[in-house]
Design a protein around this motif. Structure first.
Motif, PDB file in Angstrom:
ATOM      1  N   VAL B  41      39.509  45.178  15.702  1.00  0.00           N
ATOM      2  CA  VAL B  41      39.797  44.069  16.160  1.00  0.00           C
ATOM      3  C   VAL B  41      41.328  43.855  16.762  1.00  0.00           C
ATOM      4  N   HIS B  42      41.984  44.405  15.575  1.00  0.00           N
ATOM      5  CA  HIS B  42      43.550  44.349  16.251  1.00  0.00           C
ATOM      6  C   HIS B  42      43.915  45.368  17.088  1.00  0.00           C
ATOM      7  N   GLY B  43      42.922  46.355  17.204  1.00  0.00           N
ATOM      8  CA  GLY B  43      43.187  47.445  18.115  1.00  0.00           C
ATOM      9  C   GLY B  43      42.615  46.746  19.538  1.00  0.00           C
ATOM     10  N   GLY B  44      41.843  45.814  19.814  1.00  0.00           N
ATOM     11  CA  GLY B  44      41.431  45.394  20.958  1.00  0.00           C
ATOM     12  C   GLY B  44      39.952  44.933  21.010  1.00  0.00           C
ATOM     13  N   ASN B 182      35.442  59.611  28.403  1.00  0.00           N
ATOM     14  CA  ASN B 182      34.467  59.431  29.315  1.00  0.00           C
ATOM     15  C   ASN B 182      34.422  57.806  29.854  1.00  0.00           C
ATOM     16  N   ALA B 183      35.281  57.017  29.151  1.00  0.00           N
ATOM     17  CA  ALA B 183      35.037  55.433  29.363  1.00  0.00           C
ATOM     18  C   ALA B 183      35.333  55.227  30.957  1.00  0.00           C
ATOM     19  N   ALA B 210      40.728  51.958  19.366  1.00  0.00           N
ATOM     20  CA  ALA B 210      40.205  50.744  20.010  1.00  0.00           C
ATOM     21  C   ALA B 210      41.296  50.436  20.894  1.00  0.00           C
ATOM     22  N   GLN B 211      42.680  50.533  20.499  1.00  0.00           N
ATOM     23  CA  GLN B 211      43.530  50.259  21.685  1.00  0.00           C
ATOM     24  C   GLN B 211      43.534  51.176  22.917  1.00  0.00           C
ATOM     25  N   LEU B 216      41.976  51.496  28.736  1.00  0.00           N
ATOM     26  CA  LEU B 216      41.084  52.037  29.771  1.00  0.00           C
ATOM     27  C   LEU B 216      40.397  50.770  30.589  1.00  0.00           C
ATOM     28  N   ILE B 217      39.778  50.094  29.733  1.00  0.00           N
ATOM     29  CA  ILE B 217      39.141  48.867  30.150  1.00  0.00           C
ATOM     30  C   ILE B 217      39.975  48.158  30.975  1.00  0.00           C
TER      31      ILE B 217
END
Lengths: 220, 220
Positions: B41-44, B182-183, B210-211, B216-217
């Motif tokens: 969660v802290h990573g995003g 692949n994201a 996660a970051q 990428l998102i």
């Protein structure tokens, strides 16, 4: 006198629980669950617990709906083991909880008041604790060692059952290794109700087996 | 304008689902679930699905309550896999259903209107059927073959994902074999959100992993 909050008065619940069938898919000897349940009810079974620890939710729900359709016209309550969501979805009359299921108060908060709750007790500490819980009956489990359920605690035996009887006024459903040969002594030790699995599910004639057990219960 | 029945507008839900962590106890490399979830969660990570197919109800409930305590102050929604009763008991914000879970309409009827529902689709027939269901998002599962879940259907691939995108306006959460490598192509094929299991749960540094995915998102 005003009606009680629940349609299940202590007396009516005791009557409904008298001969309590717990289903076990593995014990049906190739017959369908519906056939065995119907024969058992015709023989005298007064309530049915659907226990499905290995089915996915969709299949469990489908089985519960099918049993509700079967049992509702016969006025035989259906009790769902563990799964509050399945009980809510099918409109079951009761829920049975074990020690590794949802906490009793949580389950009570999710269920309408007319759905009764039973709880398996394996120790006297749990029996003592049950006084503070919103429960309608206790399952004394197991009375005898049983091959149907292998994750059970030390059997209570008849002396243990008597101790539970002395410790609570709740209806007691005895379960575990009960059959026509020991039913009388289990009732004499204080059980209000007998729960059976293989004694009916695996009987050559489930109806006759239920009849024999019902006769012993009614003879008390 | 009147407020909608649910606090989850399409836009708010899409934002909440952007980087979707699905838990897997077997993938934590010895770390606690709480530690991995918090780092993620802290990573995003923007939402967390608790998936527990093998725990008893009591333990599942305890885990769900612990995650709610962790995530509520962070405004990160918790989504419960399959178990409507657990979702109700812990006050989860969402429920995720697979094809072998309760029928969607049954689940909807048991849940308060503010709890959103996602549904895993494995075929275009299911996507077509989803239009008639009270759903808030679809899980496109699996996009790629994945070792985390072995009971999955044939992977959609990027072309399959594009077909789903063309067939529905629902937010699409892509899951199955997704990682930083692949994201971008999964997002380009029409996914609104990326769901990850091992790419974060089994990462040496779940926060950094996660970051990278979140970057990428957000870059789209």
């Amino acid at each position: 006198m005003l009606p009680t909050a629940t349609p299940w008065s202590r007396t009516r619940l005791q009557q409904a629980l008298r001969l309590y069938l717990v289903t076990d898919q593995a014990s049906l000897l190739g017959r369908t669950l519906a056939d065995v349940v119907l024969a058992a009810v015709h023989g005298g079974v007064t309530c049915v617990q659907l226990r499905e620890k290995h089915l996915g939710s969709r299949d469990f729900h489908a089985q519960a709906m099918a049993l509700m359709d079967l049992l509702r016209p016969l006025n035989v309550p259906l009790i769902i083991n563990d799964r509050i969501d399945i009980a809510l979805a099918c409109g079951a009359q009761g829920v049975h909880l074990g020690q590794s299921d949802l906490p009793v108060q949580r389950a009570r908060a999710l269920l309408p008041p007319e759905v009764f709750i039973g709880w398996s007790v394996e120790t006297l500490e749990q029996v003592a604790h049950s006084v503070a819980l919103p429960l309608d009956y206790l399952g004394v489990s197991p009375v005898y060692a049983t091959p149907t359920k292998t994750d059970t605690a030390t059997p209570w035996g008849l002396d243990g059952l008597k101790e539970v009887r002395a410790a609570t006024a709740l209806p007691l459903v005895a379960i575990g290794g009960i059959h026509a040969g020991n039913a009388a002594e289990v009732l004499a030790a204080g059980a209000d109700s007998l729960a059976v699995v293989s004694a009916v599910c695996s009987a050559a004639d489930p109806r006759a087996s239920a009849q024999e057990l019902k006769r012993l219960i009614d003879a008390r």
